[in-house]
Design a protein around this motif. Structure first.
Motif, PDB file in Angstrom:
ATOM      1  N   SER A 143      10.431  -5.714  59.840  1.00 59.88           N
ATOM      2  CA  SER A 143       9.176  -6.480  59.237  1.00 59.88           C
ATOM      3  C   SER A 143       9.223  -6.102  57.581  1.00 59.88           C
ATOM      4  CB  SER A 143       8.111  -5.659  60.044  1.00 59.88           C
ATOM      5  OG  SER A 143       6.710  -6.109  59.188  1.00 59.88           O
ATOM      6  N   ALA A 144       9.516  -4.590  57.170  1.00 56.26           N
ATOM      7  CA  ALA A 144       9.327  -4.432  55.843  1.00 56.26           C
ATOM      8  C   ALA A 144      10.448  -5.099  55.058  1.00 56.26           C
ATOM      9  CB  ALA A 144       9.808  -2.804  55.757  1.00 56.26           C
TER      10      ALA A 144
ATOM     11  N   LEU B 116      10.468 -12.202  51.541  1.00 58.70           N
ATOM     12  CA  LEU B 116       9.419 -13.150  51.356  1.00 58.70           C
ATOM     13  C   LEU B 116       8.677 -12.927  49.925  1.00 58.70           C
ATOM     14  CD1 LEU B 116       7.530 -13.415  54.697  1.00 58.70           C
ATOM     15  CD2 LEU B 116       8.531 -15.301  53.584  1.00 58.70           C
ATOM     16  N   SER B 117       8.558 -11.607  49.426  1.00 57.25           N
ATOM     17  CA  SER B 117       7.787 -11.514  48.238  1.00 57.25           C
ATOM     18  C   SER B 117       8.737 -11.458  47.060  1.00 57.25           C
ATOM     19  CB  SER B 117       7.345  -9.982  48.326  1.00 57.25           C
ATOM     20  OG  SER B 117       8.060  -8.968  48.505  1.00 57.25           O
TER      21      SER B 117
ATOM     22  N   ARG C 199      11.494  -8.259  55.939  1.00 56.74           N
ATOM     23  CA  ARG C 199      11.094  -9.591  55.805  1.00 56.74           C
ATOM     24  C   ARG C 199      10.001  -9.727  54.830  1.00 56.74           C
ATOM     25  NH1 ARG C 199      12.232  -9.985  61.573  1.00 56.74           N
ATOM     26  NH2 ARG C 199      10.198  -8.855  62.077  1.00 56.74           N
ATOM     27  N   ILE C 200       9.190  -8.818  54.548  1.00 56.00           N
ATOM     28  CA  ILE C 200       8.237  -8.853  53.500  1.00 56.00           C
ATOM     29  C   ILE C 200       8.629  -8.783  52.246  1.00 56.00           C
ATOM     30  CG2 ILE C 200       6.173  -7.394  52.449  1.00 56.00           C
ATOM     31  CD1 ILE C 200       5.414  -6.335  55.393  1.00 56.00           C
ATOM     32  N   PHE C 201       9.759  -7.918  52.148  1.00 55.03           N
ATOM     33  CA  PHE C 201      10.471  -7.619  50.842  1.00 55.03           C
ATOM     34  C   PHE C 201      11.080  -9.235  50.576  1.00 55.03           C
ATOM     35  CE2 PHE C 201      14.908  -7.387  48.986  1.00 55.03           C
ATOM     36  CZ  PHE C 201      14.354  -6.772  47.597  1.00 55.03           C
TER      37      PHE C 201
ATOM     38  N   PRO D 230       2.438 -11.824  47.140  1.00 57.81           N
ATOM     39  CA  PRO D 230       3.505 -12.775  46.996  1.00 57.81           C
ATOM     40  C   PRO D 230       4.137 -13.292  48.517  1.00 57.81           C
ATOM     41  CG  PRO D 230       4.303 -10.488  46.594  1.00 57.81           C
ATOM     42  CD  PRO D 230       2.507 -10.426  46.889  1.00 57.81           C
ATOM     43  N   VAL D 231       3.997 -12.649  49.615  1.00 56.49           N
ATOM     44  CA  VAL D 231       4.083 -13.185  51.049  1.00 56.49           C
ATOM     45  C   VAL D 231       3.306 -14.447  51.082  1.00 56.49           C
ATOM     46  CG1 VAL D 231       4.505 -12.624  53.324  1.00 56.49           C
ATOM     47  CG2 VAL D 231       4.750 -10.923  51.522  1.00 56.49           C
TER      48      VAL D 231
ATOM     49  N   GLU E  93       3.247  -9.351  56.568  1.00 55.30           N
ATOM     50  CA  GLU E  93       4.221  -9.962  56.935  1.00 55.30           C
ATOM     51  C   GLU E  93       3.812 -11.703  56.894  1.00 55.30           C
ATOM     52  OE1 GLU E  93       7.253  -8.907  59.908  1.00 55.30           O
ATOM     53  OE2 GLU E  93       7.724 -11.042  59.805  1.00 55.30           O
TER      54      GLU E  93
END
Ligand code: SF4
Ligand code: SF4
Lengths: 222, 151
Positions: free
Chosen positions: A47-48, A54-55, A50-52, B139-140, B62
């Motif tokens: 999850s971390a 995406l951001s 994926r967040i990275f 940003p997500v 997320e």
């Protein structure tokens, strides 16, 4: 059990940079118990990451899977049909699991997601401490059940050394002197005679000094 | 860099995990007292903040939440004794992860209050909404919106 600790996520991010489809592979055994690489840690890391991604606007696929063990052929076979969907695997197993997976999947980059630290015990909630260095010829019978090989900084076999002060080792005031522990326990067992006996020279060829070790058991072979 | 006008226009989406015994009851009380609180906070009732795992907070982010707030009982008053302390240490762990992956740790915060604190509930939700507004959209969430638009 084998004790591992999580690698900093920055380090994992660095390692996965060249790859776009990454499988985070957990292990249900030791690393689950020491909360470094089980199903839960796989979920959190995935999850971390994926967040990275995406951001930062980075396109990557991050998959998750956890095996019963990564140090056994039969369990590692489970992902045979899955690996083609990925460019790299981040294994949260101990170093043994990472290597076994690497041997099995020759063309798949295998990246370690944890640091394998030691063989230890779960001393308290959130605290794991070393107890054994797998020296290959155990001396615990003579040392009151306390291991001088893993718990004495100098691996002294007829201790303590001159650095032992008030029960603490000279390397740190927070580290018990293993030999103080040994003496205390031998006294409790009324076995100080064991302490008086001079330890024979230890066969260190059974330890790492003798190169990688194997255990063969003809009786259990198929 | 976002200009302030966008920030002001921006309506944050905040997930609020609220303990049934305190924050959730306080939200109820705020309602009975006719005190309004920001609609930006979507409340999820939990039996105790100790039930909240790191993965619940991460999954919220997320899936595009701009912020996550965890509201539990006053310290020392948890119905399950240690639940809110456990929640706090998990919140801290998530904040450390966010720092490692280049996200603002302040998107996640823990609050403590009692069921009698209706006005305080309105206060903390306003405070959280302000804070997230200052940080701007996640940003997500923006990436998610872009990919949805593209599709
Ligand atoms: S003596 Fe060797 S085998 Fe025995 S506990 Fe110590 S390191 Fe492990
Ligand atoms: S003080 Fe004790 S534990 Fe430390 S090196 Fe000396 S004998 Fe070993």
């Amino acid at each position: 059990m084998i004790i591992a600790s999580k690698k900093p996520i920055e380090e994992i991010i660095q390692e996965i940079t060249p790859y776009s489809r990454i499988l985070i592979l957990g292990c249900n055994e030791c690393v689950t118990v020491c909360e470094a690489g089980g199903k839960k840690e796989v979920e959190v890391l995935a999850s971390a990451l994926r967040i990275f991604c995406l951001s930062q606007g980075i396109e990557k696929t991050i998959g998750e899977h956890t095996l019963e063990r990564q140090c056994d052929h039969e369990y590692l076979e489970e992902i045979r049909n899955m690996v083609d969907d990925y460019d790299a695997i981040v294994s949260l197993a101990c170093g043994v699991g990472v290597q076994f997976a690497a041997e099995k999947y020759l063309t798949m980059p295998l990246l370690p997601g944890v640091n394998t630290v030691c063989l230890g015990a779960n001393e308290d909630r959130g605290l794991w401490t070393e107890r054994c260095q797998a020296c290959g010829s155990c001396v615990l019978a003579r040392t009151g059940g306390i291991c001088p090989v893993s718990r004495c900084a100098k691996r002294v076999l007829n201790g303590p050394c001159g650095g032992s002060t008030n029960g603490k080792c000279e390397i740190s005031k927070d580290t018990d002197c293993a030999w103080q522990l040994i003496i205390d326990r031998l006294k409790a067992l009324d076995k100080m005679d064991d302490y008086e006996a001079v330890a024979p020279v230890k066969d260190w060829s059974k330890d790492r000094a003798g190169g990688p070790r194997t255990v063969t058991r003809e009786d259990v072979k198929i | 860099m976002q200009d302030t006008s966008t920030k002001e226009a921006f309506e944050p989406r905040i997930i609020g995990f609220c303990c049934k015994f305190c924050a959730y009851a306080a939200a109820d009380l705020a309602g009975s007292m006719r005190i309004s609180y920001p609609a930006s906070v979507k409340i999820i009732q939990v039996p105790c903040t100790g039930r909240i795992d790191m993965i619940h907070i991460l999954k919220s982010l997320e899936d595009g939440a701009d912020g996550v707030m965890i509201a539990g009982c006053l310290e020392g008053e948890c119905h399950f004794l240690q639940g809110n302390f456990k929640a706090r240490s998990r919140v801290e762990a998530v904040r450390r992860i966010l720092a490692q992956i280049g996200m603002e740790p302040d998107r996640v915060a823990m609050f403590n209050l009692s069921s009698a604190m209706g006005p305080k509930f309105a206060e903390i939700t306003a405070q959280m909404t302000d804070r997230i507004r200052q940080l701007g959209p996640s940003p997500v969430a923006t990436a998610g919106k872009k990919s949805r638009d593209a599709a």
